[in-house]
Design a protein around this motif. Structure first.
Motif, PDB file in Angstrom:
ATOM      1  N   ARG A 185      -8.265   4.060   4.673  1.00  0.00           N
ATOM      2  CA  ARG A 185      -7.072   4.828   4.275  1.00  0.00           C
ATOM      3  C   ARG A 185      -7.393   6.260   3.880  1.00  0.00           C
ATOM      4  O   ARG A 185      -6.791   7.198   4.355  1.00  0.00           O
ATOM      5  N   GLU A 186      -8.337   6.392   2.948  1.00  0.00           N
ATOM      6  CA  GLU A 186      -8.610   7.717   2.388  1.00  0.00           C
ATOM      7  C   GLU A 186      -9.679   8.484   3.153  1.00  0.00           C
ATOM      8  O   GLU A 186      -9.887   9.668   2.890  1.00  0.00           O
ATOM      9  N   LYS A 227      -5.217  -8.564  -2.578  1.00  0.00           N
ATOM     10  CA  LYS A 227      -5.813  -7.322  -3.057  1.00  0.00           C
ATOM     11  C   LYS A 227      -6.176  -6.432  -1.875  1.00  0.00           C
ATOM     12  O   LYS A 227      -6.364  -6.910  -0.753  1.00  0.00           O
ATOM     13  N   THR A 228      -6.254  -5.159  -2.127  1.00  0.00           N
ATOM     14  CA  THR A 228      -6.738  -4.209  -1.131  1.00  0.00           C
ATOM     15  C   THR A 228      -8.228  -4.043  -1.368  1.00  0.00           C
ATOM     16  O   THR A 228      -8.653  -3.665  -2.464  1.00  0.00           O
ATOM     17  N   GLU A 229      -9.012  -4.363  -0.374  1.00  0.00           N
ATOM     18  CA  GLU A 229     -10.465  -4.263  -0.501  1.00  0.00           C
ATOM     19  C   GLU A 229     -10.906  -2.806  -0.612  1.00  0.00           C
ATOM     20  O   GLU A 229     -10.237  -1.894  -0.115  1.00  0.00           O
ATOM     21  N   THR A 230     -12.040  -2.586  -1.244  1.00  0.00           N
ATOM     22  CA  THR A 230     -12.614  -1.245  -1.410  1.00  0.00           C
ATOM     23  C   THR A 230     -12.798  -0.561  -0.063  1.00  0.00           C
ATOM     24  O   THR A 230     -12.474   0.615   0.096  1.00  0.00           O
ATOM     25  N   SER A 275       0.757  -6.375  -1.092  1.00  0.00           N
ATOM     26  CA  SER A 275      -0.501  -6.068  -1.782  1.00  0.00           C
ATOM     27  C   SER A 275      -0.218  -6.032  -3.278  1.00  0.00           C
ATOM     28  O   SER A 275       0.931  -5.876  -3.705  1.00  0.00           O
ATOM     29  N   ASP A 326     -14.514  -6.999   3.484  1.00  0.00           N
ATOM     30  CA  ASP A 326     -13.159  -6.710   3.949  1.00  0.00           C
ATOM     31  C   ASP A 326     -12.758  -7.660   5.076  1.00  0.00           C
ATOM     32  O   ASP A 326     -11.653  -8.197   5.094  1.00  0.00           O
ATOM     33  N   GLN A 384     -11.160  -1.043   2.751  1.00  0.00           N
ATOM     34  CA  GLN A 384      -9.856  -0.661   3.300  1.00  0.00           C
ATOM     35  C   GLN A 384      -9.313   0.576   2.578  1.00  0.00           C
ATOM     36  O   GLN A 384      -8.808   1.498   3.208  1.00  0.00           O
ATOM     37  N   GLN A 385      -9.435   0.590   1.273  1.00  0.00           N
ATOM     38  CA  GLN A 385      -8.887   1.688   0.473  1.00  0.00           C
ATOM     39  C   GLN A 385      -9.599   3.016   0.743  1.00  0.00           C
ATOM     40  O   GLN A 385      -8.979   4.014   1.060  1.00  0.00           O
ATOM     41  N   TYR A 386     -10.917   3.007   0.615  1.00  0.00           N
ATOM     42  CA  TYR A 386     -11.649   4.269   0.637  1.00  0.00           C
ATOM     43  C   TYR A 386     -12.173   4.701   2.010  1.00  0.00           C
ATOM     44  O   TYR A 386     -12.326   5.893   2.250  1.00  0.00           O
ATOM     45  N   ALA A 407      -0.728  -3.745  -5.247  1.00  0.00           N
ATOM     46  CA  ALA A 407      -0.170  -2.435  -5.611  1.00  0.00           C
ATOM     47  C   ALA A 407       1.336  -2.383  -5.379  1.00  0.00           C
ATOM     48  O   ALA A 407       2.034  -1.594  -6.007  1.00  0.00           O
TER      49      ALA A 407
END
Length: 99
Positions: free
Chosen positions: A20-21, A10-13, A69, A44, A15-17, A71
């Motif tokens: 990446r973002e 899974k992509t951890e929160t 991942s 993470d 890492q994602q927000y 996704a």
């Protein structure tokens, strides 16, 4: 022929927000050392170590290992002999639905 194994993570929160973002609100909270955001960062780190440990263990076997991942799983076209999930229920269920 080597068995084909897929490691799904899974992509951890964090890492994602954060990574990446580059979410401005979370970055601001991180700069202020907000305990909630720091716990996301810690989760993470632990998750990445878990993925690395499982991956390293699997590489000790004569297999063809792919890592993706959750996704990315929908886009995979290969068939696998074994799927290993590192994450939670959602990661496992996403992998199962996709494969």
């Amino acid at each position: 022929m080597k068995p084909k194994v897929l490691l799904v993570y899974k992509t951890e929160t964090y890492q994602q927000y954060v990574q990446r973002e580059k979410d401005a609100h979370l970055l601001k909270l991180l700069a202020k050392r907000n305990p909630d955001v720091l716990s996301l960062k810690q989760a993470d780190v632990i998750h990445r170590k878990s993925v690395k440990t499982v991956s390293k263990a699997l590489k000790n076997y004569p297999i063809q290992l792919d890592i993706a991942s959750r996704a990315q799983v929908d886009k995979l076209k290969k068939k696998y002999d074994l799927i290993v999930s590192v994450g939670g229920d959602g990661t496992f269920l996403q992998a199962a639905r996709s494969i």
